[in-house]
Motif scaffolding. Structure first.
Motif, short mmCIF file in Angstrom:
data_model
loop_
_atom_site.label_atom_id
_atom_site.label_comp_id
_atom_site.label_asym_id
_atom_site.label_seq_id
_atom_site.Cartn_x
_atom_site.Cartn_y
_atom_site.Cartn_z
N LEU A 63 0.88 -1.16 0.00
CA LEU A 63 0.00 0.00 0.00
C LEU A 63 0.92 1.21 0.00
O LEU A 63 1.73 1.37 0.90
CB LEU A 63 -0.89 0.00 1.25
N ILE A 64 0.82 2.06 -1.02
CA ILE A 64 1.70 3.22 -1.15
C ILE A 64 0.90 4.48 -0.89
O ILE A 64 -0.14 4.71 -1.50
CB ILE A 64 2.34 3.27 -2.55
N SER A 65 1.39 5.32 0.01
CA SER A 65 0.72 6.57 0.36
C SER A 65 1.56 7.74 -0.14
O SER A 65 2.75 7.84 0.15
CB SER A 65 0.55 6.67 1.87
N THR A 66 0.90 8.62 -0.89
CA THR A 66 1.57 9.84 -1.34
C THR A 66 1.02 11.05 -0.61
O THR A 66 1.36 12.17 -0.94
CB THR A 66 1.39 10.02 -2.86
N GLY A 67 0.17 10.84 0.37
CA GLY A 67 -0.35 11.92 1.20
C GLY A 67 -1.20 12.88 0.42
O GLY A 67 -1.97 12.50 -0.45
N SER A 68 -1.07 14.14 0.73
CA SER A 68 -1.89 15.15 0.09
C SER A 68 -1.36 15.53 -1.29
O SER A 68 -1.95 16.34 -1.98
CB SER A 68 -1.95 16.41 0.96
N SER B 15 -2.87 10.71 -5.11
CA SER B 15 -3.71 9.62 -4.63
C SER B 15 -2.86 8.56 -3.93
O SER B 15 -1.66 8.50 -4.10
CB SER B 15 -4.45 9.00 -5.80
N SER B 16 -3.53 7.72 -3.17
CA SER B 16 -2.88 6.58 -2.55
C SER B 16 -3.12 5.36 -3.43
O SER B 16 -4.15 5.25 -4.08
CB SER B 16 -3.42 6.33 -1.15
N TYR B 17 -2.19 4.46 -3.43
CA TYR B 17 -2.31 3.26 -4.24
C TYR B 17 -2.56 2.09 -3.29
O TYR B 17 -1.70 1.73 -2.49
CB TYR B 17 -1.03 3.05 -5.07
N ASN B 18 -3.74 1.50 -3.37
CA ASN B 18 -4.13 0.41 -2.49
C ASN B 18 -3.87 -0.93 -3.14
O ASN B 18 -4.27 -1.16 -4.28
CB ASN B 18 -5.61 0.51 -2.12
N VAL C 282 6.56 9.84 -2.50
CA VAL C 282 6.06 8.76 -1.64
C VAL C 282 6.33 9.12 -0.18
O VAL C 282 7.46 9.42 0.20
CB VAL C 282 6.74 7.42 -2.01
N GLN C 283 5.27 9.08 0.64
CA GLN C 283 5.43 9.37 2.06
C GLN C 283 5.53 8.10 2.88
O GLN C 283 6.15 8.10 3.93
CB GLN C 283 4.26 10.21 2.55
#
Length: 102
Positions: free
Chosen positions: A57-62, A65-68, A96-97
């Motif tokens: 699960l990749i989170s790019t924050g604000s 989008s996030s990649y689920n 990437v956060q």
């Protein structure tokens, strides 16, 4: 001296010192603050390279989008190639956060 000469000489100086220069000072201060942030490390390609073939699960924050539940296919230079249901995306590592292994 008449008014035209005063305007021709002092108006450009006014614009430089009261409009342009303060904006540049704010930008320089912001850059210095970002450089001084302690504890912030850039994500390295070696760490992400270990995730190839795993579901994450990749989170790019604000910043986007996030990649689920995507599968990491490849890591090249500063980019991560991920795949989900046959569709592939490229993600810049700089944005990437966080990455969570599922």
């Amino acid at each position: 001296m008449d008014a035209g000469v005063w305007i021709a000489i002092y108006l450009p100086l006014f614009v430089i010192f009261f409009v342009v220069y303060p904006n540049n000072v704010k930008k320089i201060k912001l850059i210095r603050q970002l450089k001084k942030r302690k504890g912030v490390k850039v994500m390295s390609n070696e760490l992400i390279g270990d995730l190839v073939g795993k579901e994450v699960l990749i989170s790019t924050g604000s910043l986007g989008s996030s990649y689920n539940k995507v599968t990491v296919v490849e890591v090249v230079d500063n980019w991560i190639k991920v795949e989900k249901k046959g569709k592939s995306d490229l993600i810049n590592i700089d944005f990437v956060q966080g990455i969570k292994i599922l």
